[in-house]
Design an enzyme around this catalytic site. Structure first.
Site, PDB file in Angstrom:
ATOM      1  N   GLY A 120       0.746  -1.231   0.192  1.00 46.82           N
ATOM      2  CA  GLY A 120      -0.153  -0.014   0.020  1.00 46.82           C
ATOM      3  C   GLY A 120       0.793   1.150  -0.081  1.00 46.82           C
ATOM      4  N   SER A 122       1.488   3.686  -2.284  1.00 45.56           N
ATOM      5  CA  SER A 122       0.982   4.912  -2.637  1.00 45.56           C
ATOM      6  C   SER A 122      -0.377   5.303  -1.805  1.00 45.56           C
ATOM      7  CB  SER A 122       0.441   4.765  -4.097  1.00 45.56           C
ATOM      8  OG  SER A 122      -0.535   3.801  -4.171  1.00 45.56           O
ATOM      9  N   ASP A 165      -6.623  -0.594   0.038  1.00 45.44           N
ATOM     10  CA  ASP A 165      -5.366   0.071   0.605  1.00 45.44           C
ATOM     11  C   ASP A 165      -5.524   1.214   1.528  1.00 45.44           C
ATOM     12  OD1 ASP A 165      -4.050  -2.074  -0.765  1.00 45.44           O
ATOM     13  OD2 ASP A 165      -2.945  -0.712  -2.027  1.00 45.44           O
TER      14      ASP A 165
END
Length: 330
Positions: A120, A122, A165
């Site tokens: 995750g 980003s 995410d």
């Protein structure tokens, strides 16, 4: 941090005092449910609390212009490369949301979350940066408000993000996803995990496409595996609530077997899973899209985590991280 002489009194609205804002987040992994979640079955997302992202946002005069300081790009925000456009979006979208699109900021990002590893990255950077920008104005974003801003950044990064995410990188307990419902999962005990990096970037799009192609050829077989993964996710949720580490480990082992059936594992992933099990991990599986990326292993306690991490590095892991979730540290 640079720009210590920044204009802290510059304001988008009269009477509003600005300050250096700070935000943080962490990594995440999929505990159970990768790939199967695409077909509507539930998934469990695990926060990796000890792999952190911190961001600061410092107001600067308009003559300075906004800038980003990170390992990927250091320089003006408006000349940032495509690789950091989600981060640029985190800044600009949050300023627009707060009604201050003309405010100039120096944003610094320090991230320990590796990229292209299913952790995750980003989303974690977006979560930290959006929180930091809001903090400039002494604003704490509401949970859904924060989520929507992170999702805007994730759409720049990934097109059509699921939201897993964005939820996982700000959660402090596992998160349950099913049929559009998102719920935190209460824990009956502490659980300690080791995450190990194969050193090979994950190939999520390739793996998802391969499963989809296989489903088109043999929907009955793939649907059976998907349903079995969904059943494991439900069982895993129960073990978390009950504090049953042995039971959770068994579901992880079974999930890796099913993901192998879907052909999303790899020799590197299987080698690390085997190494973790030989070191008496309670359970081990690939996590994320597969065909590279990371392995997740459940261990008994901190001392056991050290032994498993050592075994994983000896088997070729390029990096390992240990994280504990739950009310008490082991």
């Amino acid at each position: 941090m640079t720009n210590h002489d920044t204009d802290r009194t510059a304001t988008p609205h009269p009477g509003t005092s600005l300050r250096t804002g700070i935000g943080s987040s962490h990594g995440k992994t999929i505990l159970i449910g990768e790939h199967a979640v695409v077909y509507g079955v539930p998934a469990l997302v695990l926060p990796v609390l000890d792999v952190r992202v911190t961001a600061t946002a410092t107001p600067v005069p308009s003559t300075s212009g906004s800038a980003l300081e990170s390992t990927v790009h250091t320089g003006p925000l408006d000349t940032a490369p495509a690789a950091v456009l989600p981060t640029v979006t985190a800044v600009t979208a949050t300023l627009l949301h707060l009604g201050a699109p003309e405010q100039h900021l120096h944003v610094r990002v320090d991230s320990a979350v590796p990229t292209a590893r299913g952790m995750g990255s980003s989303a974690a950077v977006a979560a930290a940066v959006t929180a930091a920008v809001a903090d400039v104005f002494d604003r704490t974003l509401e949970a859904q408000e924060h989520h929507e801003l992170v999702q805007e950044c994730e759409r720049v990064a990934h097109g059509r993000p699921s939201g897993l995410d964005a939820r996982g990188v700000v959660a402090d307990v596992p998160v349950w996803f099913e049929a559009g419902v998102v719920e935190p999962v209460p824990l009956g005990a502490s659980f300690t995990f080791v995450v190990a990096d194969t050193g090979v970037p994950g190939h999520t799009r390739e793996a998802v496409a391969a499963v989809r192609e296989r489903h088109d050829r043999d929907p009955q077989a793939v649907d059976a595996v998907v349903a079995a993964i969904g059943d494991l996710a439900r069982r895993a949720r129960g073990t978390l609530v009950d504090g049953d580490a042995q039971g959770l480990g068994a579901t992880m082992d079974a999930a890796h077997g099913l993901l192998t059936e879907l052909d999303v594992s790899s020799a590197d992933l299987d080698r690390l899973v085997d190494a973790a099990r030989r070191a008496d991990a309670l359970g081990a599986k690939l996590t994320g899209g597969g065909r590279g990326g990371c392995v997740l292993a459940l261990v008994a306690d901190a001392a056991h985590a050290d032994r498993v991490a050592t075994a994983l590095r000896a088997a070729g892991a390029t990096e390992t991280w240990t994280t504990t979730i739950g009310a008490r540290a082991l």
